[in-house]
Design a protein around this motif. Structure first.
Motif: not given
Length: 71
Positions: A22-36, A38-47
């Motif tokens: 959910e955080a990744l979708r919101a981040w890629y859609g430019h509609s994420s919160s600050a918390e999302q 952080a979550i999306a960027l952590a997943v991207i770094r992990r990948a």
């Protein structure tokens, strides 16, 4: 969604949770919160650390979208 090995997307490196997806979708859609963000960027770094790509579950079947974590 899941993280698959870059160059061999049949091999799963890690699973992405529903909250992370959910955080990744919101981040890629430019509609994420600050918390999302952080979550999306952590997943991207992990990948990226595992030489992986993010496989989106937005398309069923064989033709899955692979999102590169490389620049």
């Amino acid at each position: 969604m899941r993280i698959v090995l870059r160059g061999n997307p049949v091999y799963q490196v890690d699973q992405i949770t529903a909250d992370e997806a959910e955080a990744l979708r919101a981040w890629y859609g430019h509609s994420s919160s600050a918390e999302q963000d952080a979550i999306a960027l952590a997943v991207i770094r992990r990948a990226k650390a595992r030489d992986g790509w993010i496989e989106c579950d937005c398309t069923p079947g064989y033709f899955k979208l692979l999102i590169s974590t490389q620049k």
